[in-house]
Design an enzyme around this catalytic site. Structure first.
Site, PDB file in Angstrom:
ATOM      1  N   CYS A 120      -1.590  -8.465   4.803  1.00 56.04           N
ATOM      2  CA  CYS A 120      -1.329  -9.174   3.547  1.00 56.04           C
ATOM      3  C   CYS A 120      -2.212 -10.421   3.424  1.00 56.04           C
ATOM      4  O   CYS A 120      -3.407 -10.294   3.210  1.00 56.04           O
ATOM      5  CB  CYS A 120       0.163  -9.479   3.403  1.00 56.04           C
ATOM      6  N   HIS A 174       2.828  -4.458   4.288  1.00 60.54           N
ATOM      7  CA  HIS A 174       3.448  -5.042   5.486  1.00 60.54           C
ATOM      8  C   HIS A 174       3.982  -3.930   6.403  1.00 60.54           C
ATOM      9  O   HIS A 174       5.183  -3.645   6.395  1.00 60.54           O
ATOM     10  CB  HIS A 174       4.603  -5.978   5.082  1.00 60.54           C
ATOM     11  N   GLU A 191       4.644  -4.031   9.430  1.00 62.39           N
ATOM     12  CA  GLU A 191       5.627  -4.526  10.420  1.00 62.39           C
ATOM     13  C   GLU A 191       7.060  -4.411   9.892  1.00 62.39           C
ATOM     14  O   GLU A 191       8.013  -4.487  10.670  1.00 62.39           O
ATOM     15  CB  GLU A 191       5.299  -5.971  10.850  1.00 62.39           C
TER      16      GLU A 191
END
Ligand code: MN
Length: 231
Positions: free
Chosen positions: A107, A206, A208
């Protein structure tokens, strides 16, 4: 071997805290790495120590980058900026890019990567598609197309996947030596990679926060490349 992956931390001016969302740490550790947090600093000697200490890097998400880094004045729709973090990440990236150390930019990390390589950003994207989901963070919100013959495609092995989206800035002019590795239906660049480094990859989404196989593949790829730099 569990290579050491330095993850860039956030600095909260008001609370005087250095902080990082645990999702990043969990994703790296789950992929077989050893996650450490790198506090934003100005001292060049400390930045050099970070370079010598880490086998790979993850540039984490966060606020907007100061447009002075690509020669623009702030737009009125620019969000919050963080001068110490901008300066730190820009300088750290210059050193990383002068080496063959691997980097994953997530990001904001993808945006900083593009700017550090001489590219520019949209200070506030204005397309018909939403890139700022109001949905759980692990919900794949919009589709992207991954270009074949890219490192990203070699990792993910799918052209069409859905990803989450929490950004209002995006890559505008591509930095030198970078190529587009994924794009959204409105033309917004969703992933970039260096043509001249073994593993310098950035994505707007994202991973994660996602628990799908594609996210795991990305972190495992970073850890695998980083393990080649273990001393
Ligand atoms: Mn998006």
């Amino acid at each position: 071997m569990k290579p050491i992956i330095g993850i860039t931390g956030n600095y909260d001016y008001e609370a005087d805290f250095t902080w990082l969302k645990n999702d990043y740490i969990n994703a790296i550790n789950r992929a077989g790495g050893t996650a450490i947090i790198l506090p934003p600093v100005e001292d060049e000697e400390i930045i050099n120590h970070y370079i010598n200490m880490c086998n790979g890097f993850l540039f984490s998400g966060g606020g907007d980058m100061d447009p002075k880094y690509w020669g623009e004045l702030p737009d009125r729709r620019l969000g919050e900026i963080n001068p110490i973090r901008d300066n730190f990440e820009y300088n750290l990236l210059q050193k990383i890019l002068g080496s063959s150390l691997p980097v994953l930019g997530i990001c904001r990390g993808c945006q900083v990567l593009n700017v550090a390589m001489g590219g520019t950003l949209y200070q506030d994207i204005n397309t018909k598609l939403s890139h700022n989901q109001r949905a759980p963070r692990d919900y794949p919100f919009h589709a992207i197309v991954i270009e074949e013959k890219t490192k990203l495609f070699k990792i993910i092995r799918q052209s069409n996947i859905r990803v989450n989206s929490f950004h209002h800035q995006a890559v505008k002019k591509l930095g030198a030596g970078l190529k587009i590795s994924a794009i959204a239906a409105d033309g917004i660049i969703e992933a970039i990679e260096s043509e001249n480094h073994p593993f310098v990859v950035g994505m707007q989404w994202h991973p994660e926060c996602l628990e799908d196989e594609y996210a795991d593949k990305l972190f495992r790829a970073l850890v695998k490349h980083s393990s080649l730099h273990c001393r």
